[in-house]
Design a protein around this motif. Structure first.
Motif, PDB file in Angstrom:
ATOM      1  N   GLU A 155       0.919  -1.241  -0.065  1.00 42.22           N
ATOM      2  CA  GLU A 155       0.006  -0.032  -0.067  1.00 42.22           C
ATOM      3  C   GLU A 155       0.963   1.381   0.012  1.00 42.22           C
ATOM      4  O   GLU A 155       2.051   1.430   0.719  1.00 42.22           O
ATOM      5  N   PRO A 156       0.234   2.334  -0.615  1.00 40.48           N
ATOM      6  CA  PRO A 156       1.288   3.366  -0.643  1.00 40.48           C
ATOM      7  C   PRO A 156       1.296   4.064   0.892  1.00 40.48           C
ATOM      8  O   PRO A 156       0.393   4.043   1.533  1.00 40.48           O
ATOM      9  N   ARG A 157       2.392   4.531   1.210  1.00 44.10           N
ATOM     10  CA  ARG A 157       2.794   5.197   2.645  1.00 44.10           C
ATOM     11  C   ARG A 157       1.611   6.032   3.058  1.00 44.10           C
ATOM     12  O   ARG A 157       1.092   6.237   4.063  1.00 44.10           O
ATOM     13  N   ASP A 191       4.217   6.005  -3.826  1.00 46.54           N
ATOM     14  CA  ASP A 191       5.325   6.191  -3.210  1.00 46.54           C
ATOM     15  C   ASP A 191       6.336   6.403  -4.477  1.00 46.54           C
ATOM     16  O   ASP A 191       6.145   5.645  -5.644  1.00 46.54           O
ATOM     17  N   ARG A 236      -3.049   8.763   6.806  1.00 41.59           N
ATOM     18  CA  ARG A 236      -2.205   7.541   7.456  1.00 41.59           C
ATOM     19  C   ARG A 236      -1.033   8.239   6.667  1.00 41.59           C
ATOM     20  O   ARG A 236      -0.928   8.131   5.503  1.00 41.59           O
ATOM     21  N   ARG A 263      -1.673   7.781   2.806  1.00 41.13           N
ATOM     22  CA  ARG A 263      -3.264   7.500   2.462  1.00 41.13           C
ATOM     23  C   ARG A 263      -4.160   8.189   3.216  1.00 41.13           C
ATOM     24  O   ARG A 263      -3.919   8.607   4.294  1.00 41.13           O
ATOM     25  N   SER A 313       6.842  10.385  -1.751  1.00 45.16           N
ATOM     26  CA  SER A 313       5.672  10.504  -2.553  1.00 45.16           C
ATOM     27  C   SER A 313       5.407  11.990  -2.775  1.00 45.16           C
ATOM     28  O   SER A 313       5.434  12.586  -1.788  1.00 45.16           O
ATOM     29  N   THR A 365     -10.875   9.465  -0.515  1.00 40.66           N
ATOM     30  CA  THR A 365     -10.089   8.438  -0.354  1.00 40.66           C
ATOM     31  C   THR A 365      -9.172   8.053  -1.496  1.00 40.66           C
ATOM     32  O   THR A 365      -9.433   8.015  -2.670  1.00 40.66           O
ATOM     33  N   HIS A 366      -8.056   8.213  -1.169  1.00 38.33           N
ATOM     34  CA  HIS A 366      -6.791   7.975  -2.130  1.00 38.33           C
ATOM     35  C   HIS A 366      -5.379   7.395  -1.377  1.00 38.33           C
ATOM     36  O   HIS A 366      -5.220   7.819  -0.492  1.00 38.33           O
ATOM     37  N   GLY A 367      -4.848   6.728  -2.216  1.00 39.94           N
ATOM     38  CA  GLY A 367      -3.083   6.418  -1.685  1.00 39.94           C
ATOM     39  C   GLY A 367      -2.232   7.148  -2.576  1.00 39.94           C
ATOM     40  O   GLY A 367      -2.408   6.732  -3.961  1.00 39.94           O
ATOM     41  N   SER A 403      -8.304   8.314   3.862  1.00 37.77           N
ATOM     42  CA  SER A 403      -9.787   7.762   3.674  1.00 37.77           C
ATOM     43  C   SER A 403     -10.787   8.039   4.395  1.00 37.77           C
ATOM     44  O   SER A 403     -10.878   8.807   5.425  1.00 37.77           O
TER      45      SER A 403
END
Ligand SMILES: Nc1ncnc2c1ncn2[C@@H]1O[C@H](COP(=O)(O)OP(=O)(O)O)[C@@H](O)[C@H]1O
Ligand SMILES: [Mg+2]
Length: 255
Positions: A4-6, A32, A65, A8, A191, A27-29, A10
């Motif tokens: 998962e991207p670091r 990286d 996060r 995030r 990122s 919501t989006h990631g 949601s």
């Protein structure tokens, strides 16, 4: 294995007045090692999204996060320590202080014994600043000042760099230098999340595009695809065709 991207968010909402969400259940990631550029009409909430991720909106709900850490309730300085750094819109250096003093201020949240090494490293990574380290920041060109502000945000070695309208008021050459630097930073694993009005050049320098309208994600995907999509051109990009000769990195470069 894809992780998962670091960075995030949601169901993330944020705003300034009670019960008036400017960012709405988003919501989006943020990938990286990539440049993600957020585009969309004026007032869409792009700056508010960056400010909300960094903890500068009046209120927020949902989740932000970085890695395993939930930072949504943290003040901005703790988010910075957790690895999220922000370059706000407009000039944000201290114009009467030298380049070196500005970089030292950028390093202020690091433990005292790590600061000079971090500043020296920043000067290595930004040779254009090293040559003018003793000049007052306010006397630098617009492009140099933007690089300085990026360097100030990078001194703490963040995992995510948020940057709002970096090309504003810059010459074409300076815009190129700034976008090149952001790509270089992303290539180092960070990122990079950029908001950019200059859609064609911004997306050409990006891996991922996020199109925001009305506080929500209207669409997202590879920057090259979005840049060349007729719907995007007509509705969000003001009907401008992709500039001839600008090849999107995400369209042709497998990195
Ligand atoms: N500090 C603030 N206080 C109250 N409202 C704000 C503030 N900043 C932005 N807004 C409102 O939030 C909305 C989105 O603004 P913004 O996030 O700056 O959009 P964008 O960056 O996409 O142009 C606008 O309606 C704007 O008036
Ligand atoms: Mg804005």
């Amino acid at each position: 294995m894809r992780t998962e991207p670091r960075l995030r968010v949601s169901a993330f909402s944020a705003g300034y007045l009670a019960d008036v969400p400017i960012v709405n259940e988003l919501t989006h990631g943020f990938a990286d090692g990539s440049v993600t550029t957020i585009v969309g009409p004026n007032g869409a909430g792009k700056s508010s999204l960056l400010n909300g991720i960094y903890g500068l909106t009046r209120w927020s709900t949902g989740s932000v996060r970085i890695g395993d850490l939930e930072v949504r309730r943290m003040p901005a300085w703790k988010r910075l320590k957790a690895g999220i750094s922000l370059v706000p819109q407009g000039r944000c250096n201290f114009p009467q202080m030298t380049v070196l003093e500005n970089l030292r201020l950028g390093a202020y949240t690091l433990p005292r014994n790590e600061r000079s090494a971090a500043v020296a490293e920043a000067l290595d990574e930004f040779p254009a600043l090293a040559t003018c380290r003793t000049r007052a920041a306010g006397n630098l060109s617009g492009g140099q000042q933007q690089l300085l502000e990026i360097a100030m945000a990078m001194v703490v070695r963040p995992q995510a760099l948020l940057i709002d309208e970096p090309s504003l008021g810059l010459s074409p050459k300076a815009r190129c230098q700034v976008f090149d630097k952001l790509q270089e930073i992303a290539a180092g694993g960070v990122s990079v999340v950029m908001v950019e009005q200059n859609v064609v050049e911004g997306l050409a320098a990006s891996d991922v595009a996020v199109v925001m309208t009305d506080g929500r994600i209207h669409r997202n995907g590879p920057a090259g695809e979005i840049l060349n999509d007729p719907e995007m051109k007509n509705v969000f990009l003001g009907g401008r065709p992709a500039a001839a000769g600008i090849r999107s990195r995400s369209a042709g470069d497998p990195r």
